[in-house]
Design a protein around this motif. Structure first.
Motif, short mmCIF file in Angstrom:
data_model
loop_
_atom_site.label_atom_id
_atom_site.label_comp_id
_atom_site.label_asym_id
_atom_site.label_seq_id
_atom_site.Cartn_x
_atom_site.Cartn_y
_atom_site.Cartn_z
N ALA A 120 -6.36 0.74 -0.05
CA ALA A 120 -6.78 -0.31 0.87
C ALA A 120 -6.54 -1.67 0.23
CB ALA A 120 -8.26 -0.16 1.22
N ILE A 121 -6.26 -2.65 1.07
CA ILE A 121 -6.07 -4.03 0.62
C ILE A 121 -6.77 -4.95 1.60
CG2 ILE A 121 -4.43 -5.92 0.34
CD1 ILE A 121 -2.35 -3.99 -0.54
N VAL A 122 -7.49 -5.92 1.07
CA VAL A 122 -8.03 -7.01 1.88
C VAL A 122 -7.63 -8.31 1.19
CG1 VAL A 122 -10.09 -8.10 2.84
CG2 VAL A 122 -9.98 -5.62 2.65
N CYS A 123 -6.86 -9.14 1.87
CA CYS A 123 -6.41 -10.43 1.33
C CYS A 123 -7.25 -11.54 1.96
CB CYS A 123 -4.94 -10.67 1.64
SG CYS A 123 -3.87 -9.41 0.96
N VAL A 124 -8.00 -12.24 1.13
CA VAL A 124 -8.92 -13.28 1.60
C VAL A 124 -8.46 -14.63 1.09
CG1 VAL A 124 -11.32 -14.08 1.56
CG2 VAL A 124 -10.82 -11.64 1.57
N GLU A 125 -8.47 -15.63 1.96
CA GLU A 125 -8.15 -16.99 1.57
C GLU A 125 -9.39 -17.59 0.89
OE1 GLU A 125 -7.33 -21.01 3.96
OE2 GLU A 125 -5.91 -19.40 4.38
N ILE A 178 0.84 -1.21 0.00
CA ILE A 178 0.00 0.00 0.00
C ILE A 178 0.87 1.25 0.00
CG2 ILE A 178 -1.41 1.41 1.58
CD1 ILE A 178 -3.11 -0.26 -0.11
N ILE A 179 1.85 1.28 0.87
CA ILE A 179 2.72 2.46 0.95
C ILE A 179 3.43 2.68 -0.38
CG2 ILE A 179 4.80 3.39 2.03
CD1 ILE A 179 3.78 2.02 4.65
N ASN A 180 4.02 1.62 -0.94
CA ASN A 180 4.73 1.76 -2.22
C ASN A 180 3.78 2.13 -3.35
OD1 ASN A 180 7.19 1.18 -1.09
ND2 ASN A 180 7.13 -0.98 -1.62
N GLY A 181 2.62 1.50 -3.40
CA GLY A 181 1.65 1.80 -4.45
C GLY A 181 1.17 3.23 -4.42
N VAL A 182 0.86 3.72 -3.25
CA VAL A 182 0.38 5.10 -3.12
C VAL A 182 1.51 6.08 -3.43
CG1 VAL A 182 -0.47 6.83 -1.49
CG2 VAL A 182 -1.50 4.57 -1.55
N ILE A 196 -9.91 -13.72 6.42
CA ILE A 196 -9.12 -12.55 6.06
C ILE A 196 -7.72 -12.78 6.59
CG2 ILE A 196 -8.80 -10.07 6.40
CD1 ILE A 196 -11.86 -9.86 6.62
N ARG A 197 -6.74 -12.78 5.70
CA ARG A 197 -5.34 -13.02 6.07
C ARG A 197 -4.57 -11.73 6.29
NH1 ARG A 197 -5.54 -17.53 8.48
NH2 ARG A 197 -6.34 -19.21 7.20
N ALA A 198 -4.98 -10.65 5.63
CA ALA A 198 -4.34 -9.35 5.82
C ALA A 198 -5.34 -8.27 5.41
CB ALA A 198 -3.08 -9.24 4.97
N MET A 199 -5.31 -7.17 6.13
CA MET A 199 -6.18 -6.05 5.80
C MET A 199 -5.45 -4.75 6.14
SD MET A 199 -10.15 -5.10 6.73
CE MET A 199 -10.00 -5.30 8.47
N VAL A 200 -5.36 -3.86 5.17
CA VAL A 200 -4.75 -2.55 5.37
C VAL A 200 -5.76 -1.52 4.91
CG1 VAL A 200 -2.80 -1.06 4.79
CG2 VAL A 200 -2.47 -3.53 4.91
N GLY A 201 -6.06 -0.58 5.77
CA GLY A 201 -7.09 0.40 5.47
C GLY A 201 -6.58 1.77 5.09
N ALA A 239 -10.64 0.18 4.12
CA ALA A 239 -11.08 -1.20 3.84
C ALA A 239 -12.37 -1.53 4.57
CB ALA A 239 -9.99 -2.19 4.23
N ALA A 240 -12.50 -1.09 5.81
CA ALA A 240 -13.67 -1.45 6.61
C ALA A 240 -14.74 -0.36 6.66
CB ALA A 240 -13.23 -1.77 8.04
N GLN A 241 -14.33 0.89 6.56
CA GLN A 241 -15.27 2.00 6.72
C GLN A 241 -15.53 2.78 5.44
OE1 GLN A 241 -12.75 3.79 9.73
NE2 GLN A 241 -14.38 3.53 11.24
N GLY A 242 -14.90 2.39 4.34
CA GLY A 242 -14.97 3.16 3.10
C GLY A 242 -16.36 3.35 2.55
N GLY A 243 -17.20 2.32 2.61
CA GLY A 243 -18.56 2.45 2.14
C GLY A 243 -18.69 2.70 0.65
#
Length: 73
Positions: A28-33, A12-16, A39-44, A56-60
């Motif tokens: 935001a990233i949400v990694c789902v198995e 996320i940091i590098n992409g932005v 959920i294996r990883a989530m960055v908001g 990721a969680a509050q974006g709506g």
């Protein structure tokens, strides 16, 4: 998954940072198995200390095509 979480944060940091010149300021990233749905990883966002909003969680926002890989799997 701690290793996956750290890699997601780095991505996320590098992409932005790489897209700053196009006006991107957050992400935001949400990694789902796929097998379990866990959920294996989530960055908001890039910096929680600067902005306490979890995209990721509050974006709506509408999911658009982001759910298609899950449907096709």
């Amino acid at each position: 998954n701690y290793a996956m979480q750290k890699e997601a944060e780095r991505a996320i940091i590098n992409g932005v940072m790489n897209a700053r010149d196009t006006g991107v300021t957050e992400g935001a990233i949400v990694c789902v198995e796929p097998r379990t749905g866990f959920i294996r990883a989530m960055v908001g966002g890039v910096d929680f200390e600067k902005r306490q909003f979890n995209n990721a969680a509050q974006g709506g926002r509408q999911p658009g095509s982001s759910f298609k890989p899950l449907v096709y799997v």
